[in-house]
Structure formats: structure tokens, C-alpha cells
Design a protein around this motif. Structure first.
Motif, PDB file in Angstrom:
ATOM      1  N   VAL A  17       0.856  -1.184   0.000  1.00 40.93           N
ATOM      2  CA  VAL A  17       0.000   0.000   0.000  1.00 40.93           C
ATOM      3  C   VAL A  17       0.891   1.232   0.000  1.00 40.93           C
ATOM      4  O   VAL A  17       1.815   1.336   0.809  1.00 40.93           O
ATOM      5  CB  VAL A  17      -0.942   0.014   1.220  1.00 40.93           C
ATOM      6  N   VAL A  18       0.624   2.150  -0.919  1.00 41.68           N
ATOM      7  CA  VAL A  18       1.453   3.346  -1.083  1.00 41.68           C
ATOM      8  C   VAL A  18       0.566   4.577  -1.237  1.00 41.68           C
ATOM      9  O   VAL A  18      -0.607   4.470  -1.579  1.00 41.68           O
ATOM     10  CB  VAL A  18       2.388   3.218  -2.315  1.00 41.68           C
ATOM     11  N   GLU A  19       1.159   5.736  -0.988  1.00 41.42           N
ATOM     12  CA  GLU A  19       0.484   7.007  -1.254  1.00 41.42           C
ATOM     13  C   GLU A  19       0.778   7.481  -2.676  1.00 41.42           C
ATOM     14  O   GLU A  19      -0.086   7.993  -3.351  1.00 41.42           O
ATOM     15  CB  GLU A  19       0.929   8.075  -0.249  1.00 41.42           C
ATOM     16  N   ASP A  20       2.025   7.329  -3.124  1.00 41.21           N
ATOM     17  CA  ASP A  20       2.427   7.800  -4.446  1.00 41.21           C
ATOM     18  C   ASP A  20       2.625   6.597  -5.367  1.00 41.21           C
ATOM     19  O   ASP A  20       3.716   6.036  -5.470  1.00 41.21           O
ATOM     20  CB  ASP A  20       3.716   8.621  -4.342  1.00 41.21           C
ATOM     21  N   LEU A  21       1.560   6.196  -6.015  1.00 38.41           N
ATOM     22  CA  LEU A  21       1.584   5.021  -6.885  1.00 38.41           C
ATOM     23  C   LEU A  21       2.552   5.205  -8.047  1.00 38.41           C
ATOM     24  O   LEU A  21       3.339   4.314  -8.354  1.00 38.41           O
ATOM     25  CB  LEU A  21       0.179   4.730  -7.406  1.00 38.41           C
ATOM     26  N   ASP A  22       2.539   6.368  -8.671  1.00 36.48           N
ATOM     27  CA  ASP A  22       3.401   6.607  -9.831  1.00 36.48           C
ATOM     28  C   ASP A  22       4.882   6.475  -9.470  1.00 36.48           C
ATOM     29  O   ASP A  22       5.654   5.849 -10.198  1.00 36.48           O
ATOM     30  CB  ASP A  22       3.144   7.991 -10.437  1.00 36.48           C
ATOM     31  N   GLU A  23       5.273   7.055  -8.344  1.00 39.36           N
ATOM     32  CA  GLU A  23       6.685   7.017  -7.942  1.00 39.36           C
ATOM     33  C   GLU A  23       7.111   5.595  -7.579  1.00 39.36           C
ATOM     34  O   GLU A  23       8.206   5.157  -7.911  1.00 39.36           O
ATOM     35  CB  GLU A  23       6.907   7.978  -6.768  1.00 39.36           C
ATOM     36  N   THR A  24       6.252   4.855  -6.910  1.00 39.08           N
ATOM     37  CA  THR A  24       6.575   3.474  -6.543  1.00 39.08           C
ATOM     38  C   THR A  24       6.676   2.602  -7.782  1.00 39.08           C
ATOM     39  O   THR A  24       7.599   1.784  -7.897  1.00 39.08           O
ATOM     40  CB  THR A  24       5.528   2.916  -5.562  1.00 39.08           C
ATOM     41  N   VAL A  25       5.783   2.774  -8.725  1.00 43.17           N
ATOM     42  CA  VAL A  25       5.844   2.005  -9.972  1.00 43.17           C
ATOM     43  C   VAL A  25       7.111   2.361 -10.746  1.00 43.17           C
ATOM     44  O   VAL A  25       7.777   1.485 -11.305  1.00 43.17           O
ATOM     45  CB  VAL A  25       4.569   2.231 -10.814  1.00 43.17           C
ATOM     46  N   ARG A  26       7.491   3.624 -10.750  1.00 40.11           N
ATOM     47  CA  ARG A  26       8.732   4.038 -11.421  1.00 40.11           C
ATOM     48  C   ARG A  26       9.931   3.338 -10.780  1.00 40.11           C
ATOM     49  O   ARG A  26      10.814   2.828 -11.482  1.00 40.11           O
ATOM     50  CB  ARG A  26       8.880   5.559 -11.342  1.00 40.11           C
ATOM     51  N   PHE A  27       9.983   3.281  -9.455  1.00 44.93           N
ATOM     52  CA  PHE A  27      11.064   2.608  -8.731  1.00 44.93           C
ATOM     53  C   PHE A  27      11.102   1.117  -9.070  1.00 44.93           C
ATOM     54  O   PHE A  27      12.166   0.567  -9.393  1.00 44.93           O
ATOM     55  CB  PHE A  27      10.875   2.821  -7.228  1.00 44.93           C
ATOM     56  N   LEU A  28       9.961   0.451  -9.019  1.00 47.02           N
ATOM     57  CA  LEU A  28       9.922  -0.982  -9.313  1.00 47.02           C
ATOM     58  C   LEU A  28      10.319  -1.264 -10.761  1.00 47.02           C
ATOM     59  O   LEU A  28      11.007  -2.253 -11.038  1.00 47.02           O
ATOM     60  CB  LEU A  28       8.535  -1.551  -8.999  1.00 47.02           C
TER      61      LEU A  28
END
Length: 154
Positions: A17-28
Motif C-alpha cells: 500500500v502506497v500514497e504515491d503510486l506513480d513514484e513506486t511504480v517508477r522505482f519498481l
């Protein structure tokens, strides 16, 4: 007579669970995971599963390249998660990190650093079997990278 007891048969995914979906997807994606397009989900079925009311989530599935394991990356649009807590240290009880085998730890670390994230500690040669490293990604996510070295058995 059947001695089989019900139990785990396969790994399905880890929910993140994340607040910033875009940033987490970019990292992954920088780590090399294949990320789906986001999907929105809501309704009584999800409310009943997770025990919350009026749930609306945005979900991205992030798979490792061989397709075997994945993250379900979730951003709650409602209800709100509330106050943010500091990211826990690597020694705090609970699910604290996830580990991935990589073909080049230093290359992945360089790519992730160029994008603005850092290692938790150092890249370490563990007994000439693995290069190991912890990265801290968005929202405190800790990812361990493991590169198998020539000295590793098997």
C-alpha cells in the motif's frame, strides 16, 4: 484415507500500500519489474474482504521478469490512510524487506541512485557467494538485491 490438510499451495503476491503510486511504480520498473497499467476497483466485495467501507483503490501489478512473483501495488483513494509514520528501520519487527536476485547489483544500484534513491548501507560481498545490498525506495520500502557470484555453490 486422505491425510492432506488444507494449507498454502502457492505464493500469489505481496500487497504493497502506497500514497504515491506513480513514484513506486517508477522505482519498481527501474529494478526491472514489469508493471501493468493501473486499474480502479471499488464495491461491496472489496469492502467485505478488507473490512473497510466505501473503498476505492487504484492497483498496479508488478511482476518479476520470469513471471513467477509479483507485487500488488495499491493506492487507496478512499478511505484515507490518515497520518504518515516514519519509515521503520531494517530491524523493526514485521514485514520489513523483499529480496530480488539480480544479474548486476552495482548496475542496478547506479541506475536507482541516478533516479534519486539510495542504499540503506553498503554493497557487501558475502563469503564470495553473493553481492548483497539494501535499497530504500519510495515511502520507506526496503528492497534487497542479491547477485550470485562465481564462488556460490550450485
Amino acid at each position: 484415507m486422505d491425510n492432506h490438510q488444507p494449507g498454502v499451495t502457492n505464493f500469489v503476491h505481496v500487497g504493497l500500500v502506497v500514497e504515491d503510486l506513480d513514484e513506486t511504480v517508477r522505482f519498481l520498473a527501474l529494478l526491472g519489474l514489469d508493471c501493468s497499467e493501473p486499474g480502479m476497483f471499488s464495491g461491496e466485495w472489496i469492502d467485505r474482504i478488507i473490512g473497510l467501507e466505501n473503498v476505492t483503490v487504484e492497483v498496479v501489478m508488478a511482476r518479476v521478469p520470469d513471471g513467477t512473483d509479483m507485487f500488488e501495488v495499491v493506492r487507496f483513494h478512499s478511505p484515507s490512510a490518515g497520518a504518515q509514520e516514519l519509515a521503520p528501520a531494517a530491524n523493526r519487527p514485521g514485514l520489513r524487506h523483499v529480496a530480488f536476485k539480480v544479474d548486476n547489483v552495482r548496475g542496478v544500484v547506479d541506475r536507482v541512485r541516478e533516479a534519486g534513491w539510495e542504499t540503506v548501507g553498503e554493497i557487501v560481498d558475502f563469503e564470495n557467494t553473493f553481492l548483497l545490498c539494501y535499497l530504500r525506495g519510495p515511502e520507506g520500502l526496503i528492497v534487497e538485491l542479491a547477485e550470485r557470484l562465481d564462488g556460490a555453490p550450485g
